[in-house]
Design a protein around this motif. Structure first.
Motif, PDB file in Angstrom:
ATOM      1  N   GLY A 119      65.932  -6.318 -16.707  1.00 53.97           N
ATOM      2  CA  GLY A 119      65.143  -5.173 -16.218  1.00 53.97           C
ATOM      3  C   GLY A 119      64.806  -5.419 -14.605  1.00 53.97           C
ATOM      4  O   GLY A 119      65.674  -6.202 -13.797  1.00 53.97           O
ATOM      5  N   PRO A 120      63.708  -4.764 -14.033  1.00 55.02           N
ATOM      6  CA  PRO A 120      62.880  -4.086 -14.946  1.00 55.02           C
ATOM      7  C   PRO A 120      63.080  -2.524 -15.180  1.00 55.02           C
ATOM      8  O   PRO A 120      64.183  -2.106 -14.858  1.00 55.02           O
ATOM      9  N   TYR A 121      62.316  -1.830 -15.987  1.00 51.33           N
ATOM     10  CA  TYR A 121      62.776  -0.327 -16.595  1.00 51.33           C
ATOM     11  C   TYR A 121      61.586   0.441 -16.074  1.00 51.33           C
ATOM     12  O   TYR A 121      61.777   1.629 -16.447  1.00 51.33           O
ATOM     13  N   LEU A 122      60.506  -0.069 -15.597  1.00 52.23           N
ATOM     14  CA  LEU A 122      59.638   0.897 -15.219  1.00 52.23           C
ATOM     15  C   LEU A 122      58.513   0.257 -14.103  1.00 52.23           C
ATOM     16  O   LEU A 122      58.308  -0.996 -14.313  1.00 52.23           O
ATOM     17  N   LEU A 123      58.188   1.096 -13.227  1.00 55.65           N
ATOM     18  CA  LEU A 123      57.256   0.658 -12.158  1.00 55.65           C
ATOM     19  C   LEU A 123      55.934   1.187 -12.122  1.00 55.65           C
ATOM     20  O   LEU A 123      55.816   2.489 -12.066  1.00 55.65           O
ATOM     21  N   ALA A 124      54.830   0.406 -12.839  1.00 50.45           N
ATOM     22  CA  ALA A 124      53.561   1.122 -13.015  1.00 50.45           C
ATOM     23  C   ALA A 124      52.440   0.521 -11.891  1.00 50.45           C
ATOM     24  O   ALA A 124      53.108  -0.581 -11.252  1.00 50.45           O
ATOM     25  N   HIS A 125      51.345   1.037 -12.129  1.00 47.65           N
ATOM     26  CA  HIS A 125      50.334   0.535 -10.898  1.00 47.65           C
ATOM     27  C   HIS A 125      49.187   0.304 -11.715  1.00 47.65           C
ATOM     28  O   HIS A 125      48.670   1.100 -12.493  1.00 47.65           O
ATOM     29  N   GLN A 126      48.308  -0.763 -11.381  1.00 43.89           N
ATOM     30  CA  GLN A 126      47.287  -0.833 -11.857  1.00 43.89           C
ATOM     31  C   GLN A 126      46.129   0.023 -11.674  1.00 43.89           C
ATOM     32  O   GLN A 126      46.071   0.274 -10.184  1.00 43.89           O
ATOM     33  N   ASP A 127      45.154   0.478 -12.425  1.00 41.69           N
ATOM     34  CA  ASP A 127      44.080   1.327 -12.103  1.00 41.69           C
ATOM     35  C   ASP A 127      43.240   1.257 -12.964  1.00 41.69           C
ATOM     36  O   ASP A 127      43.101   0.370 -13.634  1.00 41.69           O
ATOM     37  N   GLY A 215      42.575   6.711  -9.987  1.00 36.21           N
ATOM     38  CA  GLY A 215      43.669   6.821  -9.234  1.00 36.21           C
ATOM     39  C   GLY A 215      43.892   5.840  -7.942  1.00 36.21           C
ATOM     40  O   GLY A 215      44.464   6.025  -6.892  1.00 36.21           O
ATOM     41  N   LEU A 216      43.637   4.748  -8.449  1.00 36.63           N
ATOM     42  CA  LEU A 216      43.971   3.549  -7.555  1.00 36.63           C
ATOM     43  C   LEU A 216      45.124   2.845  -7.679  1.00 36.63           C
ATOM     44  O   LEU A 216      45.937   2.733  -8.905  1.00 36.63           O
ATOM     45  N   LYS A 217      45.886   2.217  -6.857  1.00 34.26           N
ATOM     46  CA  LYS A 217      47.189   1.523  -7.051  1.00 34.26           C
ATOM     47  C   LYS A 217      46.947   0.215  -6.500  1.00 34.26           C
ATOM     48  O   LYS A 217      46.938  -0.386  -5.445  1.00 34.26           O
ATOM     49  N   LEU A 218      46.157  -0.545  -7.540  1.00 39.57           N
ATOM     50  CA  LEU A 218      45.892  -2.043  -7.244  1.00 39.57           C
ATOM     51  C   LEU A 218      46.985  -3.070  -7.328  1.00 39.57           C
ATOM     52  O   LEU A 218      46.763  -4.285  -6.730  1.00 39.57           O
ATOM     53  N   SER A 219      48.071  -2.724  -7.986  1.00 39.34           N
ATOM     54  CA  SER A 219      49.051  -3.622  -7.873  1.00 39.34           C
ATOM     55  C   SER A 219      50.348  -2.924  -8.373  1.00 39.34           C
ATOM     56  O   SER A 219      50.257  -1.769  -8.781  1.00 39.34           O
ATOM     57  N   ASP A 220      51.451  -3.566  -8.271  1.00 32.94           N
ATOM     58  CA  ASP A 220      52.663  -3.144  -8.672  1.00 32.94           C
ATOM     59  C   ASP A 220      53.168  -3.888  -9.919  1.00 32.94           C
ATOM     60  O   ASP A 220      53.198  -5.156  -9.897  1.00 32.94           O
ATOM     61  N   GLU A 221      53.382  -3.207 -11.057  1.00 32.80           N
ATOM     62  CA  GLU A 221      53.814  -3.701 -12.436  1.00 32.80           C
ATOM     63  C   GLU A 221      54.935  -3.471 -12.779  1.00 32.80           C
ATOM     64  O   GLU A 221      55.372  -2.212 -13.173  1.00 32.80           O
ATOM     65  N   PHE A 222      56.029  -4.337 -12.642  1.00 34.40           N
ATOM     66  CA  PHE A 222      57.419  -3.959 -12.993  1.00 34.40           C
ATOM     67  C   PHE A 222      57.337  -4.549 -14.421  1.00 34.40           C
ATOM     68  O   PHE A 222      57.321  -5.529 -14.755  1.00 34.40           O
ATOM     69  N   TYR A 223      57.781  -3.670 -15.346  1.00 31.57           N
ATOM     70  CA  TYR A 223      57.996  -3.731 -16.858  1.00 31.57           C
ATOM     71  C   TYR A 223      59.182  -4.310 -17.217  1.00 31.57           C
ATOM     72  O   TYR A 223      60.279  -3.711 -16.510  1.00 31.57           O
TER      73      TYR A 223
END
Length: 276
Positions: A119-127, A215-223
């Motif tokens: 992957g990765p297959y999804l980009l999420a953000h810590q909130d 609604g914060l983007k505290l990090s980039d999380e690549f699943y």
């Protein structure tokens, strides 16, 4: 003498019958001649990986894993789903308990020291998720005087504790559902993890109106899809499946089905970076 020969014949026939029955049992284990695949997912993350009360499995990770398994030659009924706690993911892969894991599994260097990723297959953000009537938490620094909840083994809580709010009172529970109960009961003030997971919880019927995303983007999380270290062939095959899922529209369909009801604003499908 005749009686002995008859007994031997009966015993031989019984043994043969049992052997044939055993062979028949092997063939009927699944729809593809007994071939099974064990995949690790979360059982308690609505919208991501959830085992429902009627024994079904739903969520974006489930859809991704099912699609990948299909491309690897397995039907949906060939899949054996295995619950995968955050703190046990590397161990389960290394021990061979699962073929691969799709369980909101963020790719990072520490984990890559023990397992490989596709992957990765999804980009999420810590909130942060807080109670709907809470106006005291609008930024990460506000957690310095608050009780913050996350699950054991999660990178999210450590990120806040080490970088953003060192004086936060960190509470680590066994699962996100426990954190949510604590948030509702005011045992904790905020729950932190990826926005995709938080949105799934907030969108559940029994929780609607009770919580809100800050609604914060505290990090980039690549699943990524976790697999045994050194299995380059499997990683290559999974990457091909993920590329196909994006190109044929199945990825967007899964995003809409699992995150759409929560109003979650997802990022576009990320490029495949985890290669040989």
């Amino acid at each position: 003498m005749k009686l002995r020969r008859t007994s031997v014949a009966i015993a031989t026939g019984l043994a043969l019958s049992l052997a044939l029955t055993a062979c028949g049992g092997d063939k009927s284990d699944s729809g593809s001649g007994g071939k099974k695949i064990t995949i690790g997912i979360k059982f308690d993350q609505p919208g991501i990986g959830l085992k429902t009360q009627d024994g079904k499995y739903t969520g974006f990770d489930v859809d991704v894993a099912t699609y990948v398994a299909k491309e690897l030659g397995y039907k949906a009924e060939d899949i054996e789903w295995k619950q995968t706690p955050s703190s046990e993911r590397e161990n389960m892969i290394s021990n061979g308990d699962v073929k691969f894991i799709a369980a909101s599994y963020s790719i990072n260097d520490k984990r890559k020291a023990r397992v490989d990723f596709a992957g990765p297959y999804l980009l999420a953000h810590q909130d942060l998720l807080v109670r709907a009537d809470d106006t005291s938490i609008t930024k990460a620094e506000d957690l310095n005087s608050k009780k913050l909840c996350s699950v054991t083994g999660s990178t999210s809580a450590q990120n806040v504790k080490e970088k953003l709010a060192p004086k936060a009172d960190l509470q680590e529970y066994g699962g996100y559902s426990e954190c949510l109960t604590g948030l509702e009961n005011k045992a904790v003030d905020a729950l932190t993890t990826d926005d995709s997971i938080l949105a799934g919880y907030a969108a559940q019927k029994e929780h609607q109106g009770k919580f809100k995303l800050v609604g914060l983007k505290l990090s980039d999380e690549f699943y990524g899809v976790g697999l045994k270290k050194g299995d380059t062939k499997l990683r290559e095959d999974i990457n091909k499946a993920l590329e196909k899922m994006k190109s044929d529209g199945a990825w967007e369909k899964a995003v809409a089905a699992n995150f759409g009801p929560a109003g979650y604003k997802n990022e576009p499908a990320p490029a495949i970076t985890e290669k040989g």
